[in-house]
Design a protein around this motif. Sequence first.
Motif, PDB file in Angstrom:
ATOM      1  N   VAL A 123      45.194  39.347  46.624  1.00  0.00           N
ATOM      2  CA  VAL A 123      44.378  40.460  47.111  1.00  0.00           C
ATOM      3  C   VAL A 123      43.441  39.966  48.207  1.00  0.00           C
ATOM      4  CG1 VAL A 123      42.559  42.087  46.450  1.00  0.00           C
ATOM      5  CG2 VAL A 123      44.539  41.767  44.972  1.00  0.00           C
ATOM      6  N   ASP A 124      43.456  40.630  49.373  1.00  0.00           N
ATOM      7  CA  ASP A 124      42.548  40.274  50.466  1.00  0.00           C
ATOM      8  C   ASP A 124      41.106  40.454  50.029  1.00  0.00           C
ATOM      9  OD1 ASP A 124      44.422  39.561  52.353  1.00  0.00           O
ATOM     10  OD2 ASP A 124      44.492  41.530  53.309  1.00  0.00           O
ATOM     11  N   ASP A 125      40.248  39.518  50.421  1.00  0.00           N
ATOM     12  CA  ASP A 125      38.812  39.564  50.115  1.00  0.00           C
ATOM     13  C   ASP A 125      38.587  39.741  48.615  1.00  0.00           C
ATOM     14  OD1 ASP A 125      36.104  39.455  50.743  1.00  0.00           O
ATOM     15  OD2 ASP A 125      35.967  41.608  51.140  1.00  0.00           O
ATOM     16  N   GLY A 126      39.375  39.015  47.821  1.00  0.00           N
ATOM     17  CA  GLY A 126      39.369  39.177  46.369  1.00  0.00           C
ATOM     18  C   GLY A 126      38.020  38.932  45.720  1.00  0.00           C
ATOM     19  N   VAL A 127      37.260  37.957  46.215  1.00  0.00           N
ATOM     20  CA  VAL A 127      35.960  37.657  45.605  1.00  0.00           C
ATOM     21  C   VAL A 127      35.073  38.895  45.636  1.00  0.00           C
ATOM     22  CG1 VAL A 127      33.842  36.291  45.829  1.00  0.00           C
ATOM     23  CG2 VAL A 127      36.066  35.175  46.056  1.00  0.00           C
ATOM     24  N   ASN A 128      34.981  39.538  46.792  1.00  0.00           N
ATOM     25  CA  ASN A 128      34.143  40.733  46.895  1.00  0.00           C
ATOM     26  C   ASN A 128      34.741  41.926  46.167  1.00  0.00           C
ATOM     27  OD1 ASN A 128      31.952  39.733  48.441  1.00  0.00           O
ATOM     28  ND2 ASN A 128      33.258  39.745  50.251  1.00  0.00           N
ATOM     29  N   ARG A 129      36.037  42.108  46.273  1.00  0.00           N
ATOM     30  CA  ARG A 129      36.661  43.278  45.652  1.00  0.00           C
ATOM     31  C   ARG A 129      36.643  43.193  44.129  1.00  0.00           C
ATOM     32  NH1 ARG A 129      42.026  44.244  49.012  1.00  0.00           N
ATOM     33  NH2 ARG A 129      42.164  46.130  47.748  1.00  0.00           N
ATOM     34  N   TYR A 130      36.869  41.999  43.569  1.00  0.00           N
ATOM     35  CA  TYR A 130      36.783  41.863  42.111  1.00  0.00           C
ATOM     36  C   TYR A 130      35.338  41.923  41.638  1.00  0.00           C
ATOM     37  CZ  TYR A 130      41.748  40.988  42.054  1.00  0.00           C
ATOM     38  OH  TYR A 130      43.107  41.132  42.195  1.00  0.00           O
ATOM     39  N   GLY A 131      34.404  41.447  42.467  1.00  0.00           N
ATOM     40  CA  GLY A 131      32.983  41.605  42.151  1.00  0.00           C
ATOM     41  C   GLY A 131      32.593  43.074  42.109  1.00  0.00           C
ATOM     42  N   ASP A 132      33.095  43.857  43.080  1.00  0.00           N
ATOM     43  CA  ASP A 132      32.834  45.300  43.084  1.00  0.00           C
ATOM     44  C   ASP A 132      33.434  45.968  41.849  1.00  0.00           C
ATOM     45  OD1 ASP A 132      31.497  45.137  45.507  1.00  0.00           O
ATOM     46  OD2 ASP A 132      33.239  45.745  46.711  1.00  0.00           O
ATOM     47  N   ALA A 133      34.665  45.597  41.509  1.00  0.00           N
ATOM     48  CA  ALA A 133      35.323  46.187  40.338  1.00  0.00           C
ATOM     49  C   ALA A 133      34.568  45.839  39.058  1.00  0.00           C
ATOM     50  CB  ALA A 133      36.769  45.710  40.251  1.00  0.00           C
ATOM     51  N   GLU A 134      34.092  44.603  38.976  1.00  0.00           N
ATOM     52  CA  GLU A 134      33.307  44.182  37.813  1.00  0.00           C
ATOM     53  C   GLU A 134      32.085  45.093  37.639  1.00  0.00           C
ATOM     54  OE1 GLU A 134      30.544  40.338  36.542  1.00  0.00           O
ATOM     55  OE2 GLU A 134      31.674  40.285  38.413  1.00  0.00           O
ATOM     56  N   ILE A 175      40.950  50.837  26.504  1.00  0.00           N
ATOM     57  CA  ILE A 175      40.486  49.656  27.227  1.00  0.00           C
ATOM     58  C   ILE A 175      38.978  49.762  27.408  1.00  0.00           C
ATOM     59  CG2 ILE A 175      40.587  48.390  29.413  1.00  0.00           C
ATOM     60  CD1 ILE A 175      43.551  49.215  29.564  1.00  0.00           C
ATOM     61  N   LEU A 176      38.282  48.767  26.906  1.00  0.00           N
ATOM     62  CA  LEU A 176      36.834  48.737  27.037  1.00  0.00           C
ATOM     63  C   LEU A 176      36.439  48.423  28.480  1.00  0.00           C
ATOM     64  CD1 LEU A 176      36.041  46.594  23.883  1.00  0.00           C
ATOM     65  CD2 LEU A 176      35.395  48.998  24.200  1.00  0.00           C
ATOM     66  N   HIS A 177      35.389  49.079  28.948  1.00  0.00           N
ATOM     67  CA  HIS A 177      34.852  48.720  30.261  1.00  0.00           C
ATOM     68  C   HIS A 177      34.412  47.252  30.267  1.00  0.00           C
ATOM     69  CE1 HIS A 177      35.024  52.462  32.433  1.00  0.00           C
ATOM     70  NE2 HIS A 177      34.466  53.113  31.420  1.00  0.00           N
ATOM     71  N   ALA A 178      33.884  46.787  29.154  1.00  0.00           N
ATOM     72  CA  ALA A 178      33.440  45.389  29.071  1.00  0.00           C
ATOM     73  C   ALA A 178      34.613  44.427  29.266  1.00  0.00           C
ATOM     74  CB  ALA A 178      32.741  45.123  27.738  1.00  0.00           C
ATOM     75  N   THR A 179      35.789  44.806  28.760  1.00  0.00           N
ATOM     76  CA  THR A 179      36.983  43.975  28.951  1.00  0.00           C
ATOM     77  C   THR A 179      37.353  43.939  30.430  1.00  0.00           C
ATOM     78  OG1 THR A 179      37.799  44.547  26.745  1.00  0.00           O
ATOM     79  CG2 THR A 179      39.406  43.654  28.305  1.00  0.00           C
ATOM     80  N   ALA A 180      37.362  45.103  31.067  1.00  0.00           N
ATOM     81  CA  ALA A 180      37.706  45.166  32.490  1.00  0.00           C
ATOM     82  C   ALA A 180      36.669  44.420  33.331  1.00  0.00           C
ATOM     83  CB  ALA A 180      37.822  46.618  32.937  1.00  0.00           C
ATOM     84  N   SER A 181      35.408  44.538  32.971  1.00  0.00           N
ATOM     85  CA  SER A 181      34.347  43.822  33.676  1.00  0.00           C
ATOM     86  C   SER A 181      34.549  42.314  33.548  1.00  0.00           C
ATOM     87  CB  SER A 181      32.986  44.247  33.128  1.00  0.00           C
ATOM     88  OG  SER A 181      31.951  43.561  33.777  1.00  0.00           O
ATOM     89  N   ALA A 182      34.843  41.852  32.324  1.00  0.00           N
ATOM     90  CA  ALA A 182      35.074  40.421  32.090  1.00  0.00           C
ATOM     91  C   ALA A 182      36.301  39.940  32.855  1.00  0.00           C
ATOM     92  CB  ALA A 182      35.243  40.144  30.594  1.00  0.00           C
ATOM     93  N   TRP A 183      37.369  40.731  32.851  1.00  0.00           N
ATOM     94  CA  TRP A 183      38.581  40.344  33.579  1.00  0.00           C
ATOM     95  C   TRP A 183      38.268  40.165  35.055  1.00  0.00           C
ATOM     96  CZ3 TRP A 183      41.641  41.113  37.633  1.00  0.00           C
ATOM     97  CH2 TRP A 183      42.918  40.542  37.612  1.00  0.00           C
ATOM     98  N   ASN A 184      37.569  41.122  35.642  1.00  0.00           N
ATOM     99  CA  ASN A 184      37.227  41.048  37.061  1.00  0.00           C
ATOM    100  C   ASN A 184      36.287  39.884  37.359  1.00  0.00           C
ATOM    101  OD1 ASN A 184      38.452  43.372  38.714  1.00  0.00           O
ATOM    102  ND2 ASN A 184      37.826  44.352  36.812  1.00  0.00           N
ATOM    103  N   ALA A 185      35.354  39.608  36.442  1.00  0.00           N
ATOM    104  CA  ALA A 185      34.451  38.469  36.612  1.00  0.00           C
ATOM    105  C   ALA A 185      35.253  37.166  36.611  1.00  0.00           C
ATOM    106  CB  ALA A 185      33.389  38.451  35.519  1.00  0.00           C
TER     107      ALA A 185
END
Length: 198
Positions: A63-74, A98-108
């Motif tokens: 994913v392009d600019d993954g650090v920022n995009r996964y940070g945003d998703a988190e 699916i817990l939001h906390a799970t998705a947040s942790a995955w993105n982090a």
Amino acid sequence: MTEYMNERDPSGLPPGAPGAKLDLGKAPLMRGLVHYFPRACYAVSGLSLVGAEKYSWKGWEKVDDGVNRYGDAEMRHVALEEIEGLYDKAWLERGKYILHATASAWNALAKLELILRNIDGEARESTDRQGTPEAPPGAAEADERPSGWLGAAREVHLPGEDAQHLPGRDGRYVVQRPTGPVGGVEVGEQAPKEAGQT
């Protein structure tokens, strides 16, 4: 006998001795991750499966600019947990809990992995160009060089922080950890030295 630089047995056994395991200061993945957070690891790995079914296995790495995009998703999942409650409504509508906390942790974790890969790549590129990695920004001396996820600096003084003792060429093998003994070494304690070593 082969010299194993910076590798020590937590009980002081020399390399090659029966029962020696040169793992002092190495990341305790089983104890420090899976045993600490078994339910979270299970949930995050389950979300990896859901993501792989939706996209592809390991496609997140590209994913392009993954650090920022996964940070945003988190952070979106942190905010949505406040708005929607524990479960992601978009997935609930599809019959998945699916817990939001799970998705947040995955993105982090995805963001952190990409950051660490970037650091590793920069250290490797610098080594390829100059023979030794460059000093980290804010390091007190040019001899303090990063390498890998923990670094290979002897002692790094970053602005506003206490010194961190990391695995180094001088024989010290100390990693500051947030709590208690790890591998028989307390936080900030220096690993046992071999005879004649200063």
